[in-house]
Scaffold this motif. Sequence first.
Motif, PDB file in Angstrom:
ATOM      1  N   ILE A  14      13.039   1.520   5.208  1.00 51.19           N
ATOM      2  CA  ILE A  14      12.732   2.803   5.852  1.00 51.19           C
ATOM      3  C   ILE A  14      11.689   3.451   4.945  1.00 51.19           C
ATOM      4  O   ILE A  14      11.933   3.668   3.761  1.00 51.19           O
ATOM      5  CB  ILE A  14      14.007   3.685   5.972  1.00 51.19           C
ATOM      6  N   LYS A  15      10.516   3.689   5.509  1.00 56.86           N
ATOM      7  CA  LYS A  15       9.328   3.936   4.697  1.00 56.86           C
ATOM      8  C   LYS A  15       9.153   5.357   4.195  1.00 56.86           C
ATOM      9  O   LYS A  15       9.562   6.312   4.855  1.00 56.86           O
ATOM     10  CB  LYS A  15       8.075   3.602   5.534  1.00 56.86           C
ATOM     11  N   TYR A  16       8.460   5.448   3.067  1.00 54.48           N
ATOM     12  CA  TYR A  16       7.966   6.715   2.508  1.00 54.48           C
ATOM     13  C   TYR A  16       6.480   6.785   2.820  1.00 54.48           C
ATOM     14  O   TYR A  16       5.752   5.846   2.511  1.00 54.48           O
ATOM     15  CB  TYR A  16       8.243   6.676   1.004  1.00 54.48           C
ATOM     16  N   TRP A  17       6.042   7.854   3.466  1.00 54.87           N
ATOM     17  CA  TRP A  17       4.594   8.059   3.679  1.00 54.87           C
ATOM     18  C   TRP A  17       4.351   9.559   3.783  1.00 54.87           C
ATOM     19  O   TRP A  17       4.734  10.171   4.764  1.00 54.87           O
ATOM     20  CB  TRP A  17       4.119   7.325   4.948  1.00 54.87           C
ATOM     21  N   GLY A  18       3.817  10.165   2.766  1.00 56.52           N
ATOM     22  CA  GLY A  18       3.476  11.595   2.794  1.00 56.52           C
ATOM     23  C   GLY A  18       4.253  12.380   1.752  1.00 56.52           C
ATOM     24  O   GLY A  18       5.380  12.030   1.411  1.00 56.52           O
ATOM     25  N   LYS A  19       3.589  13.438   1.240  1.00 56.03           N
ATOM     26  CA  LYS A  19       4.188  14.224   0.146  1.00 56.03           C
ATOM     27  C   LYS A  19       4.360  15.682   0.554  1.00 56.03           C
ATOM     28  O   LYS A  19       3.495  16.236   1.232  1.00 56.03           O
ATOM     29  CB  LYS A  19       3.278  14.157  -1.076  1.00 56.03           C
ATOM     30  N   ARG A  20       5.464  16.294   0.077  1.00 54.09           N
ATOM     31  CA  ARG A  20       5.586  17.739   0.293  1.00 54.09           C
ATOM     32  C   ARG A  20       5.096  18.518  -0.917  1.00 54.09           C
ATOM     33  O   ARG A  20       4.892  19.725  -0.841  1.00 54.09           O
ATOM     34  CB  ARG A  20       7.006  18.126   0.690  1.00 54.09           C
ATOM     35  N   ASP A  21       4.961  17.849  -2.059  1.00 53.42           N
ATOM     36  CA  ASP A  21       4.392  18.492  -3.243  1.00 53.42           C
ATOM     37  C   ASP A  21       3.620  17.410  -3.996  1.00 53.42           C
ATOM     38  O   ASP A  21       4.200  16.414  -4.440  1.00 53.42           O
ATOM     39  CB  ASP A  21       5.529  19.053  -4.111  1.00 53.42           C
ATOM     40  N   VAL A  22       2.314  17.601  -4.109  1.00 53.03           N
ATOM     41  CA  VAL A  22       1.483  16.546  -4.717  1.00 53.03           C
ATOM     42  C   VAL A  22       1.673  16.476  -6.237  1.00 53.03           C
ATOM     43  O   VAL A  22       1.979  15.405  -6.767  1.00 53.03           O
ATOM     44  CB  VAL A  22       0.002  16.694  -4.285  1.00 53.03           C
ATOM     45  N   PRO A  23       1.560  17.587  -6.988  1.00 50.09           N
ATOM     46  CA  PRO A  23       1.711  17.446  -8.455  1.00 50.09           C
ATOM     47  C   PRO A  23       3.073  16.888  -8.871  1.00 50.09           C
ATOM     48  O   PRO A  23       3.160  16.071  -9.794  1.00 50.09           O
ATOM     49  CB  PRO A  23       1.520  18.872  -8.985  1.00 50.09           C
ATOM     50  N   GLY A 193      -4.429   7.431   1.044  1.00 50.45           N
ATOM     51  CA  GLY A 193      -4.151   7.244   2.464  1.00 50.45           C
ATOM     52  C   GLY A 193      -3.156   8.279   2.972  1.00 50.45           C
ATOM     53  O   GLY A 193      -3.347   8.900   4.027  1.00 50.45           O
ATOM     54  N   MET A 194      -2.097   8.506   2.207  1.00 44.15           N
ATOM     55  CA  MET A 194      -1.079   9.494   2.609  1.00 44.15           C
ATOM     56  C   MET A 194      -1.685  10.883   2.749  1.00 44.15           C
ATOM     57  O   MET A 194      -1.347  11.626   3.671  1.00 44.15           O
ATOM     58  CB  MET A 194      -0.021   9.620   1.508  1.00 44.15           C
ATOM     59  N   ALA A 195      -2.564  11.227   1.810  1.00 42.27           N
ATOM     60  CA  ALA A 195      -3.161  12.569   1.843  1.00 42.27           C
ATOM     61  C   ALA A 195      -4.005  12.723   3.106  1.00 42.27           C
ATOM     62  O   ALA A 195      -3.955  13.759   3.783  1.00 42.27           O
ATOM     63  CB  ALA A 195      -3.999  12.794   0.589  1.00 42.27           C
ATOM     64  N   LEU A 196      -4.734  11.666   3.467  1.00 39.49           N
ATOM     65  CA  LEU A 196      -5.575  11.717   4.674  1.00 39.49           C
ATOM     66  C   LEU A 196      -4.716  11.821   5.931  1.00 39.49           C
ATOM     67  O   LEU A 196      -5.028  12.565   6.857  1.00 39.49           O
ATOM     68  CB  LEU A 196      -6.403  10.439   4.771  1.00 39.49           C
ATOM     69  N   THR A 197      -3.617  11.047   5.956  1.00 37.18           N
ATOM     70  CA  THR A 197      -2.724  11.086   7.122  1.00 37.18           C
ATOM     71  C   THR A 197      -2.158  12.496   7.292  1.00 37.18           C
ATOM     72  O   THR A 197      -2.141  13.047   8.402  1.00 37.18           O
ATOM     73  CB  THR A 197      -1.541  10.093   6.939  1.00 37.18           C
ATOM     74  N   ALA A 198      -1.695  13.087   6.176  1.00 37.05           N
ATOM     75  CA  ALA A 198      -1.078  14.419   6.254  1.00 37.05           C
ATOM     76  C   ALA A 198      -2.092  15.430   6.794  1.00 37.05           C
ATOM     77  O   ALA A 198      -1.736  16.339   7.543  1.00 37.05           O
ATOM     78  CB  ALA A 198      -0.600  14.834   4.867  1.00 37.05           C
ATOM     79  N   LYS A 199      -3.338  15.235   6.435  1.00 30.17           N
ATOM     80  CA  LYS A 199      -4.363  16.202   6.824  1.00 30.17           C
ATOM     81  C   LYS A 199      -4.819  16.010   8.266  1.00 30.17           C
ATOM     82  O   LYS A 199      -5.147  16.980   8.942  1.00 30.17           O
ATOM     83  CB  LYS A 199      -5.574  16.025   5.887  1.00 30.17           C
ATOM     84  N   THR A 200      -4.849  14.768   8.735  1.00 30.87           N
ATOM     85  CA  THR A 200      -5.564  14.538  10.007  1.00 30.87           C
ATOM     86  C   THR A 200      -4.753  13.898  11.139  1.00 30.87           C
ATOM     87  O   THR A 200      -5.193  13.919  12.274  1.00 30.87           O
ATOM     88  CB  THR A 200      -6.797  13.633   9.765  1.00 30.87           C
TER      89      THR A 200
END
Length: 327
Positions: A14-23, A193-200
């Motif tokens: 079950i995959k992880y893709w995307g962050k709720r807090d980057v730092p 890739g995750m950052a781009l997905t979250a944005k677009t």
Amino acid sequence: MVVTARAHPNIALIKYWGKRDVPLNLPVVGSISITLGGLETVTRVSPAKAGEDHFSLNGEAASPKEARRLKAFVDILRARSGRTDALHIESRNTFPTAAGLASSASGFAALALGVSRYLELTLTLQGLSEVARRGSGSAARSLHGGFVEWRKGEATDGSDSIAVPLADASWWDLRVLVCVLARGRKDIGSREGMALTAKTSPMYQTWIDAQEPDLEAARGALQRRDFQALGEVAEASCMKMVSTWLTTRPALHYWRPETLGVIQAVTALRGEGLPLFFTTDAGPHVKVICPGEAYMEVEARLRALPGVLEVLHCPVGGPARVEVQGD
Ligand code: DP6
């Protein structure tokens, strides 16, 4: 003193893709993985020879960009220990690096374990998992053996975003057959890739909202050792992640034509009665999961498929480990 730490990579069912807090590297979703036995990162930590940190991977000095990421990570542990030692850190992988085989997972798990032991930091497994996560999210899962859940957590400081074991390696004899379909590094790393997905991606919120039922289904399937149920939810999770890639702008093409060919072959083999399912990560390779008793036949069939360069056979692996020599 020389410290040697070892950790296995893992693959998410079950995959992880995307962050709720980057730092702090906190995920938007929880994830569940299998630890991959047979493949490992071995990391040796010793005193720096030239008074400043040195990092190498597979015998080559880290690039300036990699060295900055590694130093920032080691600084977290130095700050916690109150020590300022410069370190000589050599890592080796027994598998292809940065090609979707999650070398960052085993790499940062071994680094967190090795450096914390070198600096004589006494961290609980929970504390270690929190630190490993800062290096790479999937690394939190590689500290444990067997079947592991990385909890999304709710706290803003990330203190509850940790990996916990669901069952150890002896719980279920599953095998992961990694079909290697290409050599070399991928163009866009997972992080970018995750950052781009979250944005677009218009699918991103749908992906987040659909995760909890998948986690629930996978926990249940693992507990019941229900292979069919686990396969169904794992394939669905992988395809949902892929749908967020394809709807990212510009689209993320981690797959190659051969990737889809192998996936279709896996579906056809299942139609013939073989027990198996697939997953992929941010790279072209296909990871096929099957019960231990079926692996020889499954492996032979996978090796015969067009585009398959190599098949790596992994039993379920154990936890990360550390050894200290000298004082
Ligand atoms: C597709 O853990 O490499 O393999 O936290 O940014 O270092 P960072 O990302 P990373 O991403 C792994 C993504 C994945 C899915 C997974 O392992 O759950």
